[in-house]
Design a protein around this motif. Structure first.
Motif, short mmCIF file in Angstrom:
data_model
loop_
_atom_site.label_atom_id
_atom_site.label_comp_id
_atom_site.label_asym_id
_atom_site.label_seq_id
_atom_site.Cartn_x
_atom_site.Cartn_y
_atom_site.Cartn_z
N ASN A 151 -6.32 11.95 5.69
CA ASN A 151 -6.32 11.40 4.57
C ASN A 151 -5.27 10.19 4.38
OD1 ASN A 151 -8.06 12.92 2.01
ND2 ASN A 151 -7.56 14.35 3.61
N ALA A 152 -4.23 10.42 4.79
CA ALA A 152 -3.27 9.21 4.84
C ALA A 152 -3.73 8.20 5.37
CB ALA A 152 -1.96 9.72 5.05
N LEU A 153 -4.18 8.24 6.70
CA LEU A 153 -4.60 6.98 7.55
C LEU A 153 -5.77 6.48 6.61
CD1 LEU A 153 -4.29 8.73 11.01
CD2 LEU A 153 -2.67 6.88 10.05
N GLU A 154 -6.68 7.03 6.16
CA GLU A 154 -7.87 6.56 5.60
C GLU A 154 -7.31 5.69 4.43
OE1 GLU A 154 -9.98 10.18 4.93
OE2 GLU A 154 -10.55 10.69 6.86
N ALA A 155 -6.37 6.46 3.55
CA ALA A 155 -6.11 5.78 2.61
C ALA A 155 -5.49 4.49 2.80
CB ALA A 155 -4.89 6.61 1.63
N PRO A 168 1.07 -1.23 0.01
CA PRO A 168 0.16 -0.06 0.03
C PRO A 168 0.95 1.28 -0.07
CG PRO A 168 -0.77 -1.57 1.88
CD PRO A 168 0.73 -2.12 1.03
N ALA A 169 0.52 2.26 -0.76
CA ALA A 169 1.17 3.53 -0.81
C ALA A 169 0.23 4.70 -1.09
CB ALA A 169 1.98 3.57 -2.28
N PHE A 170 0.73 5.70 -0.27
CA PHE A 170 -0.09 7.06 -0.44
C PHE A 170 0.89 8.22 -0.78
CE2 PHE A 170 -2.12 10.84 1.74
CZ PHE A 170 -3.18 10.71 0.89
N CYS A 171 0.52 9.23 -1.54
CA CYS A 171 1.44 10.08 -2.09
C CYS A 171 0.89 11.33 -1.75
CB CYS A 171 1.76 10.02 -3.69
SG CYS A 171 2.77 11.27 -4.13
N ILE A 172 1.72 12.29 -1.15
CA ILE A 172 1.32 13.61 -0.65
C ILE A 172 2.14 14.59 -1.66
CG2 ILE A 172 1.13 15.55 0.86
CD1 ILE A 172 0.90 13.43 2.95
N TYR A 173 1.52 15.25 -2.72
CA TYR A 173 2.09 15.80 -3.83
C TYR A 173 1.85 17.32 -3.53
CZ TYR A 173 3.78 17.94 -8.28
OH TYR A 173 4.22 18.20 -9.39
N ASP A 208 0.37 2.85 -11.48
CA ASP A 208 0.17 1.67 -10.25
C ASP A 208 -1.19 1.67 -9.38
OD1 ASP A 208 2.58 0.64 -10.97
OD2 ASP A 208 3.88 1.61 -9.45
N ALA A 209 -2.07 2.84 -9.72
CA ALA A 209 -3.21 3.05 -8.91
C ALA A 209 -3.05 3.51 -7.83
CB ALA A 209 -4.19 1.80 -9.12
N THR A 210 -2.03 4.04 -7.38
CA THR A 210 -1.52 4.65 -6.09
C THR A 210 -2.26 5.80 -5.67
OG1 THR A 210 0.65 3.91 -6.28
CG2 THR A 210 0.15 5.87 -4.57
N LEU A 211 -3.06 5.95 -4.35
CA LEU A 211 -3.65 7.10 -4.02
C LEU A 211 -2.75 8.21 -3.88
CD1 LEU A 211 -6.33 5.33 -1.44
CD2 LEU A 211 -6.89 6.08 -3.71
N LEU A 212 -3.19 9.50 -4.28
CA LEU A 212 -2.71 10.82 -4.24
C LEU A 212 -3.49 11.71 -3.64
CD1 LEU A 212 -1.66 9.36 -7.47
CD2 LEU A 212 0.25 11.14 -6.68
N LEU A 213 -2.94 12.78 -2.97
CA LEU A 213 -3.46 13.80 -2.47
C LEU A 213 -2.84 14.96 -3.05
CD1 LEU A 213 -5.51 15.26 -0.78
CD2 LEU A 213 -3.99 15.26 1.46
N PRO A 214 -3.24 15.66 -3.79
CA PRO A 214 -2.45 16.95 -4.42
C PRO A 214 -2.61 17.95 -3.28
CG PRO A 214 -3.77 15.98 -5.80
CD PRO A 214 -4.23 15.50 -4.85
N LEU A 215 -2.03 18.92 -3.14
CA LEU A 215 -1.92 19.95 -2.07
C LEU A 215 -1.69 21.33 -2.96
CD1 LEU A 215 -0.06 18.80 1.26
CD2 LEU A 215 -2.40 18.50 0.45
N ILE A 216 -2.47 22.34 -2.61
CA ILE A 216 -1.73 23.75 -3.25
C ILE A 216 -2.29 24.68 -2.23
CG2 ILE A 216 -2.50 22.98 -5.71
CD1 ILE A 216 -4.87 24.90 -5.51
#
Length: 396
Positions: free
Chosen positions: A128-132, A56-61, A82-90
């Motif tokens: 968000n990371a813990l949920e992912a 499992p992986a989670f990316c914060i961008y 790879d269908a990794t979950l990502l959270l883009p931050l702006i």
């Protein structure tokens, strides 16, 4: 270690925010009782050596643009493939989102940090990371407990504000459909909530119903964000309670004695932050209560039960090896699917598992849902078990 979680940080990393995100993330991991060794922190410098699509992986961008190019775009393309979950931050309004992230993730739901305090931004990112990673329920549920004649205005305001911040909120005047059995549905929604937001006003404990809500929240080990009105005191005996004391200045026009009084936005944001921060702790407490009760019954029945580092229970009974997964609130078919997939992956190198069970507390769950779970047990390979029936099950 074959199975671990990968937390990935990419893009124009905010080095003021990053250490705080990591600190709070691992605080929540500690509260959940999970060994930190199951987590790897990955960035562009170690991605090639450390990253695997098998775990499992989670990316914060962190969105930004440098010389008309996006940072780490090649890695982002790999993660999307790879269908990794990502959270883009702006750090801008979301209307400008596409200007700050690579095209391939422009359809993802991003988070704008604009207008958020650093504390609330960090809580949202960590949640968000813990949920992912399926370490927190992806459905966030909050229950507002209040005395109608004291604080209806703030209760409605909190209902709307928590909803805006992605909570599924229960408020008695807004959340029960006509024709539903009111009290049964109220108790079930409380038991299925992550956190109770209790409005501690002068007459809160004068109501039989609010007394019962407080008692049931304590009985189920549900965390309380206790919002205390000016001039009033904290309600004692509220377990797992975070106290947020209000001043007159937290109210619009300093008016806190009016039943229709309203809070200002800064105060509402802080209550949301308290609610986010308490989720992991209250869910961990409820999970621990289920685990300890099950282990007690297993010991009494002379059944071998071992708590794994993933907080699953490894059970050996009648020559069969099974896994028992403690669940918070009402189990659903999706819980069964996710549990089976995760557990088979974790235990694939240890040989065959005979059965997987999801353990839950049936108190205050309505009969209609209990019948539904019994129906699911006829058709799904993963079965559910009520904690109230475990003693009899293990003894047979």
């Amino acid at each position: 270690m074959k199975h671990y979680y990968q937390l990935i940080f990419l893009g124009a990393i905010d080095h003021r925010l990053l250490p705080k995100i990591k600190d709070v993330f691992f605080e929540r991991i500690d509260e959940l009782g999970i060994d930190r060794a199951f987590f790897k922190i990955i960035d562009r410098n170690n991605f090639g050596e450390e990253y695997t699509d098998a775990n499992p992986a989670f990316c914060i961008y962190f969105g930004n643009k440098t010389d008309d190019k996006f940072l780490d775009e090649e890695i982002i393309n790999k993660l999307v493939k790879d269908a990794t979950l990502l959270l883009p931050l702006i750090d801008e309004d979301l209307s400008k989102f596409n200007n700050f992230v690579p095209e391939i993730i422009q359809k993802y739901n991003g988070l704008s940090l604009l207008g958020l305090s650093m504390e609330l931004a960090i809580e949202k990112i960590v949640a968000n990371a813990l949920e992912a990673f399926n370490l927190l329920k992806s459905k966030r549920r909050a229950f507002v407990s209040y005395k109608r004649s004291d604080s209806s205005g703030v209760a409605i305001q909190l209902y709307e504000y928590l909803e805006q911040h992605n909570f599924d909120v229960f408020l008695d005047t807004h959340s029960i459909r006509k024709s539903e059995p009111f009290q049964d549905e109220l108790w079930q929604r409380m038991i299925d909530s992550d956190v109770v937001v209790l409005l501690s006003t002068e007459n809160y404990l004068e109501s039989e119903w609010t007394q019962q809500e407080l008692s049931n929240a304590n009985l189920a080990s549900i965390g309380l964000v206790q919002v205390v009105w000016p001039e009033y005191t904290v309600i004692r005996g509220a377990q797992l309670s975070e106290v947020f004391t209000l001043e007159a200045s937290d109210f619009i026009n300093n008016d806190f004695r009016n039943v229709n009084a309203k809070l200002n936005e800064d105060s509402l944001l802080k209550i949301v932050q308290f609610t986010e921060a308490l989720r992991a702790r209250t869910l961990a407490s409820r999970q621990d209560k289920l685990i300890s009760t099950f282990m007690h019954y297993a010991e009494k029945s002379n059944v071998t039960a071992t708590l794994s580092s993933h907080k699953f229970i490894e059970l050996e009974k009648d020559g069969e090896k099974s896994i028992v997964v403690p669940a918070i609130g009402m189990p659903k078919a999706l819980n069964c699917e996710e549990s089976e997939s995760l557990i088979q992956k974790i235990y694939e190198e240890k040989g065959k598992l005979d059965k997987i069970f999801i353990l839950y507390d049936e108190i205050h769950i309505r009969d209609i849902w209990l019948r539904h779970l019994n129906w699911l047990n006829k058709y799904l390979p993963v079965k559910t078990k009520e904690i109230g029936g475990v003693s009899k099950w293990l003894a047979n």
